[in-house]
Design an enzyme around this catalytic site. Structure first.
Site, PDB file in Angstrom:
ATOM      1  N   LYS A 178      32.782  48.458 131.535  1.00 29.29           N
ATOM      2  CA  LYS A 178      32.980  48.505 130.403  1.00 29.29           C
ATOM      3  C   LYS A 178      33.767  50.019 130.197  1.00 29.29           C
ATOM      4  O   LYS A 178      34.315  50.666 130.701  1.00 29.29           O
ATOM      5  CB  LYS A 178      31.496  48.919 129.302  1.00 29.29           C
ATOM      6  CG  LYS A 178      30.526  48.042 129.512  1.00 29.29           C
ATOM      7  CD  LYS A 178      30.849  46.539 129.220  1.00 29.29           C
ATOM      8  CE  LYS A 178      29.901  45.419 128.540  1.00 29.29           C
ATOM      9  NZ  LYS A 178      29.623  44.768 129.860  1.00 29.29           N
TER      10      LYS A 178
HETATM   11  C1  LIG Z   1      27.989  40.669 125.476  1.00 26.67           C
HETATM   12  C2  LIG Z   1      27.518  41.846 126.017  1.00 26.67           C
HETATM   13  N1  LIG Z   1      26.690  41.720 125.447  1.00 26.67           N
HETATM   14  C3  LIG Z   1      25.460  42.804 126.259  1.00 26.67           C
HETATM   15  C4  LIG Z   1      25.540  43.024 127.336  1.00 26.67           C
HETATM   16  C5  LIG Z   1      24.557  44.004 127.702  1.00 26.67           C
HETATM   17  O1  LIG Z   1      25.168  45.002 127.996  1.00 26.67           O
HETATM   18  P1  LIG Z   1      24.079  45.504 129.766  1.00 26.67           P
HETATM   19  O2  LIG Z   1      24.557  45.759 130.697  1.00 26.67           O
HETATM   20  O3  LIG Z   1      24.306  47.131 128.893  1.00 26.67           O
HETATM   21  O4  LIG Z   1      22.435  45.968 129.573  1.00 26.67           O
HETATM   22  C6  LIG Z   1      26.990  43.089 128.230  1.00 26.67           C
HETATM   23  C7  LIG Z   1      26.736  43.063 129.195  1.00 26.67           C
HETATM   24  O5  LIG Z   1      27.692  42.431 130.652  1.00 26.67           O
HETATM   25  C8  LIG Z   1      27.118  42.220 127.285  1.00 26.67           C
HETATM   26  O6  LIG Z   1      28.666  41.899 128.417  1.00 26.67           O
END
Ligand SMILES: Cc1ncc(COP(=O)(O)O)c(C=O)c1O
Length: 398
Positions: A189
């Site tokens: 990210k």
């Molecule tokens: C649009 C979106 N929402 C939520 C998430 C979840 O993030 P995390 O991996 O920090 O749980 C991601 C992860 O890639 C994502 O791309």
């Protein structure tokens, strides 16, 4: 020896420097590894960066989305409208709570949830509790229309801002427009803590509930118990909560990354401008819609699409051909209605979401991260030009 310009170009690469290393060492040597002073400082600094009343550090955006939905009262049998063009986290957290996602198709240009489809569902479906838009790839969903449709029906809005830091919308930070906003600090990210996330809200009651549920439903956090003069052992379990806190080790990395977020973004914006300038003339390629004059874009992802019929190579072939040239790409996303779980559970078909289906079948994402050198960005451009050149199309179709 291979120079950087000859080495494979990964799809994503975190930018971790000396300051992050030193921050981790400082915490390792401090004797306090779990959630403590670093996490509290990270929360304060993040809240300040987005001008939110409260920020809660969590161990993933998935955890943050779950906490926000729980605190906003999502119960078994409830329905929540969201986009199918997202990662599964956005919808799966509703299943944790016994609720169901109702997918609304996306806008052809922005690839974010289409407010007209949202309104249509809200008019049609009973038992809807709220809406979860996703600021896809760093482009803001159409928040004015989504919030107005939701609020006139008394529904909540949780912004999935996993791709959206730093990003602003009409003078406000992404994530601070709905009832709660959730950021991801996953390794790929825009800023990272390895794994991690942050939930922000201006609603104090919501922040309190999320903070209790983040740590086992206990009414005091560990640091508070440890550092308080009132005694370190007494606490009360007031709900069956979760284990979603962020460690100080991760928070220490996050604090350094937060300071570097603007510099990272500037580099991503420059790469996006270069891609736009160099790839804009290729007929076979549809580039992401550039932000308008007054719009912002976090450029977490640079999602391109192959126009059907314009090239001899299809999306899967393109991904493979770029890989063979040492260039990593990814696909964001195979839409959720095409995934076996959602497709079979909700009896969904590709035709119900024509835009998300078409984009899903033709999109791929180019590398875009701060440590990419100009030479690497040029290599990506040259490879795409070569693969999609009209001459190549002629020779391949002859
Ligand atoms: C649009 C979106 N929402 C939520 C998430 C979840 O993030 P995390 O991996 O920090 O749980 C991601 C992860 O890639 C994502 O791309």
């Amino acid at each position: 020896m291979e120079t950087k310009e000859q080495q494979p170009i990964p799809f994503a690469l975190p930018d971790i420097g000396r300051e992050e290393e030193e921050a981790v060492l400082r915490v390792l040597r401090s004797g306090w590894l779990t959630t403590g002073k670093e996490a509290i400082s990270f929360e304060k600094e993040f809240a300040e960066a987005v001008s939110a009343h409260s920020a809660l550090a969590v161990n993933s955006a998935t955890a943050g989305l779950h906490l926000a939905a729980e605190a906003l009262g999502v119960c078994p049998g409830d329905k929540v409208v969201t986009t199918p063009f997202t990662f599964t986290s956005t919808a799966e957290i509703l299943r944790y709570l016994g609720a169901d996602p109702i997918f609304a198709d996306i806008d052809e240009e922005t690839l974010t949830i289409d407010p007209r489809c949202v309104a249509e569902i809200l008019d049609r479906e009973p038992k809807i509790k709220g809406v979860i838009p996703v600021h896809l790839g760093g482009r803001m969903a159409e928040m004015d229309r989504i919030v107005s449709e939701a609020k006139k029906r008394g529904l909540f809005v949780i912004e999935d801002a996993a791709h959206a830091f730093p990003l602003s919308y009409k003078g406000k930070a992404a994530g601070t427009i709905g009832d709660a906003g959730v950021f991801s600090f996953y390794a790929t990210k825009t800023i990272t803590t390895g794994e991690g996330g942050m939930v922000v809200t201006d609603n104090e009651a919501l922040a309190k509930r999320m903070s209790v549920m983040r740590l086992h439903g206990i009414d005091r956090d560990v640091w508070d118990r440890y550092s308080s003069s009132k005694g370190s052992w007494r606490y009360a379990v007031v709900a069956a909560g979760y284990k979603y806190n962020l460690t100080d080790l991760a928070a220490a990395i996050g604090r350094v990354q937060l300071k570097r977020a603007q510099e990272f973004k500037e580099r991503r914006c420059r790469i996006a401008s270069y891609y736009e300038a160099e790839l804009g003339g290729i007929e076979a390629l549809k580039l992401p819609k550039p932000p308008g004059r007054k719009e912002d874009h976090a450029w977490h992802l640079f999602i391109v699409r192959l126009r059907p019929g314009y090239s001899a190579i299809d999306r899967d072939g393109m991904v493979e051909a770029l890989k063979a040239r040492g260039i990593g790409t990814s696909v964001h996303y195979i839409a959720l209605h095409l995934m076996p779980y959602y497709r079979s559970r909700y009896n969904l078909s590709p035709e119900q979401f024509p835009v998300a289906t078409a984009v899903s079948n033709s999109c791929f994402s180019l590398p875009i991260y701060p440590s990419m050198s100009d030479g690497q960005v040029e290599r990506v451009v040259e490879a795409i030009k070569e693969l999609l050149s009209p001459n190549r199309r002629r020779t391949q179709t002859q």
